[in-house]
Design a protein around this motif. Structure first.
Motif: not given
Length: 425
Positions: A262, A344, A349
């Motif tokens: 990420v 995400y 996340y």
């Protein structure tokens, strides 16, 4: 098990079948938190092996002349304050005159056992709700001494020594934090996380931090044993967060292929603000609206629409302002793979590298970058290892490990059944 035949007589001792003969007494200076002592102990010698001192083993004396308690205190203080300040405080508080070089050597001794200590740590207990294993990494420069810098004529800035980058890593477990794109936009356009956000965000657990001067590949490799230690069925997601450093991203992809990589959202935000200023100026009334729309594209998997808009607007800009827009276009295009923020956010996340940014500040900046400080690679690595143990809140546990390892190395012939039970102060 070796047999140790007492020290009361002056004839000889037997260790693992070898006889060591008495050769007289030897003095040893010993510094404790109560001051300096001079010990006289019997020495026993064997050809090819040298002397042994059974009293040292019975008293559990350390290799250096400083007691374990004093070494523990001094090394912890040195990891947090300048060596010169520690020397002054020892003189003021304890009346001890210990040179700076001895402080550095003690810290280096501790750091020698850092990796062995980390390797024997047990798996952390699962935390209810934590299903994400997170790693983060970043780089932070440490100023080097002149002896460890290029010649003055080859330095980037005249009069300044070089910096060597420490790769800092952290690993922890986290519970999912699901957010909508609009909620995330609201947070980002309020100039970062507020106290309300902090109360809602989940807390990282079992955080372990580390730093190395050996390069990015070594830093990621050193995460391997910790990843195995943390692994369990309860951790069903693996996420790695970092900035746009392509070298670091490539190493994470190669060495941690089962982690979702990420890109830190705040690094992206910086490029978008630069583009907004180039297009509208920093005081335009539609600047925040433009940022809202750009972030909506970014967080809802509509990056192509944003890039098309930027390329179209770029055709109307003068060269200086066009440079900022084209830089943003290039960055967003190159980082597309790591900007699947719609996914995400839906999975809960983390999308910010705030944890590692804070770690870099605490581990490196607060100790290494004080006025006038310069470091050798060896001294810097020793400080990174020792300071990380303190920040990981592992210092007391590490001390027990350090003492047991050094004792086993110093006195392999001393078995527990014949130890006197006396210990150094």
């Amino acid at each position: 098990m070796s047999q140790h035949q007492g020290e009361e007589g002056c004839g000889a001792v037997e260790i693992d079948g070898a006889e060591y003969v008495y050769v007289g007494t030897r003095k040893r200076h010993y510094w404790s938190i109560f001051g300096k002592l001079t010990l006289k102990r019997r020495a026993y010698w064997q050809s090819g092996e040298g002397c042994v001192y059974p009293l040292d083993a019975r008293l559990n004396l350390p290799q250096r002349q400083y007691s374990y308690r004093l070494q523990e205190w001094v090394s912890e203080w040195s990891s947090q304050a300048a060596y010169a300040d520690v020397v002054a405080h020892l003189q003021t508080w304890l009346g001890l005159s210990i040179p700076k070089k001895s402080l550095q050597d003690m810290l280096s001794d501790h750091a020698t056992y850092h990796d062995a200590y980390a390797a024997q740590l047990a798996a952390p207990k699962p935390i209810a709700g934590d299903s994400i294993l997170v790693v983060q990494a970043d780089g932070k420069g440490i100023p080097m001494t002149a002896a460890h810098s290029p010649p003055p004529e080859q330095r980037r800035q005249a009069g300044k020594t070089a910096s060597k980058v420490a790769t800092v890593t952290t690993i922890y477990t986290l519970s999912p934090y699901i957010r909508s794109p609009e909620a995330m936009i609201h947070t980002l356009l309020r100039d970062g996380f507020t106290e309300e956000d902090a109360n809602q965000r989940p807390t990282p657990h079992h955080k372990w931090i580390a730093g190395t001067l050996a390069g990015q590949s070594t830093a990621i490799e050193q995460l391997g044993p910790h990843i195995q230690r943390y692994a369990g069925e309860h951790l069903s997601h693996r996420v790695a967060v970092c900035d746009g450093d392509k070298g670091l991203q490539n190493r994470i992809r190669e060495q941690l292929p089962d982690f979702t990589l990420v890109l830190d959202i705040f690094h992206v935000l910086g490029y978008l603000w630069q583009a907004a200023d180039a297009l509208l100026g920093n005081d335009h009334p539609m600047r925040y609206q433009w940022m809202h729309d750009a972030l909506h594209c970014l967080l809802t998997d509509d990056l192509d629409r944003l890039l098309t808009h930027l390329r179209h607007q770029d055709t109307y800009l003068p060269p200086a302002r066009s440079y900022e827009v084209r830089t943003a276009i290039r960055y967003l295009s190159n980082q597309r793979e790591y900007m699947q923020y719609h996914t995400y956010l839906a999975r809960g996340y983390p999308i910010s590298s705030g944890v590692i940014e804070g770690t870099c500040c605490h581990l490196v900046h607060d100790r290494f970058e004080r006025s006038g400080m310069r470091w050798s690679p060896h001294g810097a690595q020793a400080m990174l290892d020792s300071r990380a143990l303190v920040l990981n809140e592992r210092w007391p546990d590490f001390q027990a490990f350090y003492r047991s390892q050094e004792q086993a190395s110093l006195y392999p012939y001393a078995d527990a059944g014949q130890a006197s039970g006396l210990r150094a102060a």
